[in-house]
Motif scaffolding. Structure first.
Motif, PDB file in Angstrom:
ATOM      1  N   SER A   1       0.760  -1.225   0.029  1.00 39.16           N
ATOM      2  CA  SER A   1       0.039  -0.069  -0.031  1.00 39.16           C
ATOM      3  C   SER A   1       0.882   1.162  -0.185  1.00 39.16           C
ATOM      4  O   SER A   1       0.555   2.379  -0.462  1.00 39.16           O
TER       5      SER A   1
ATOM      6  N   ALA B   1       0.722   3.888  -3.183  1.00 41.41           N
ATOM      7  CA  ALA B   1       0.788   5.415  -2.647  1.00 41.41           C
ATOM      8  C   ALA B   1       1.742   6.212  -3.480  1.00 41.41           C
ATOM      9  O   ALA B   1       1.557   7.320  -3.979  1.00 41.41           O
TER      10      ALA B   1
ATOM     11  N   ARG C   1      -5.334  11.835   1.295  1.00 36.72           N
ATOM     12  CA  ARG C   1      -6.157  10.781   1.750  1.00 36.72           C
ATOM     13  C   ARG C   1      -5.628   9.530   1.479  1.00 36.72           C
ATOM     14  O   ARG C   1      -5.620   8.486   2.123  1.00 36.72           O
ATOM     15  N   VAL C   2      -5.168   9.175   0.074  1.00 32.47           N
ATOM     16  CA  VAL C   2      -4.546   7.919  -0.290  1.00 32.47           C
ATOM     17  C   VAL C   2      -3.166   7.817   0.526  1.00 32.47           C
ATOM     18  O   VAL C   2      -3.206   6.774   0.946  1.00 32.47           O
TER      19      VAL C   2
ATOM     20  N   GLU D   1      -2.580   8.751   3.354  1.00 32.49           N
ATOM     21  CA  GLU D   1      -3.179   8.681   4.790  1.00 32.49           C
ATOM     22  C   GLU D   1      -3.697   7.123   5.033  1.00 32.49           C
ATOM     23  O   GLU D   1      -3.164   6.473   5.972  1.00 32.49           O
ATOM     24  N   ARG D   2      -4.423   6.624   4.116  1.00 35.54           N
ATOM     25  CA  ARG D   2      -4.878   5.117   4.134  1.00 35.54           C
ATOM     26  C   ARG D   2      -3.509   4.238   4.129  1.00 35.54           C
ATOM     27  O   ARG D   2      -3.737   3.188   4.773  1.00 35.54           O
ATOM     28  N   ALA D   3      -2.677   4.618   3.557  1.00 38.66           N
ATOM     29  CA  ALA D   3      -1.319   3.857   3.325  1.00 38.66           C
ATOM     30  C   ALA D   3      -0.518   4.073   4.719  1.00 38.66           C
ATOM     31  O   ALA D   3       0.439   3.343   5.013  1.00 38.66           O
TER      32      ALA D   3
ATOM     33  N   ARG E   1      -0.216  11.788   8.414  1.00 37.80           N
ATOM     34  CA  ARG E   1      -1.359  11.923   9.258  1.00 37.80           C
ATOM     35  C   ARG E   1      -1.643  13.466   9.403  1.00 37.80           C
ATOM     36  O   ARG E   1      -0.747  14.207   9.021  1.00 37.80           O
TER      37      ARG E   1
END
Length: 130
Positions: A16, A20, A60-61, A63-65, A69
């Motif tokens: 991930s 990203a 956001r991509v 952040e998901r990875a 933050r």
């Protein structure tokens, strides 16, 4: 021989991060956050030919990875890099690099080995086609 479960989890976890980072805009955002430290959206969009909304989607991509933050500071949201995730990715790349080096060393040894020291099957595999 199967790899240990922890290795598979590490690969999956790193995937991930690399996905990203597989976008030029996100790489530029990472570079900017590395150079300047925590920044707001307005600071991050400066110099980019994209909208704040597009930058937010990229963040956001990331952040998901687990790469970035955010925290609310007054009326702004400030974004910062997660150094541990970058260090984990760096370690994973180093491991892959060492594995490739070892594989290339084995190939070099095989190719440079005199035919007289090979087993019959390996010798026939190295013969040139007629």
């Amino acid at each position: 021989m199967p790899r240990p479960r922890s290795s598979k989890a590490a690969v999956s976890d790193s995937a991930s991060v690399f996905a990203a980072l597989g976008d030029e805009t996100r790489l530029r955002l990472v570079a900017r956050l590395c150079d300047a430290g925590p920044m707001s959206i307005s600071g991050l969009t400066t110099g980019f030919a994209v909208t704040r909304q597009a930058i937010t989607k990229h963040l956001r991509v990331m952040e998901r990875a687990g790469l970035v933050r955010s925290a609310q500071r007054g009326r702004e949201r400030v974004w910062r890099l997660e150094q541990k995730r970058l260090a984990d990715a760096r370690r994973h790349l180093k491991t892959i690099s060492m594995q490739w080096d070892q594989a290339l060393d084995r190939l070099k040894d095989f190719v440079e080995r005199p035919p007289s020291t090979m087993r019959d099957g390996a010798r026939s595999a190295r013969r040139e086609p007629h």
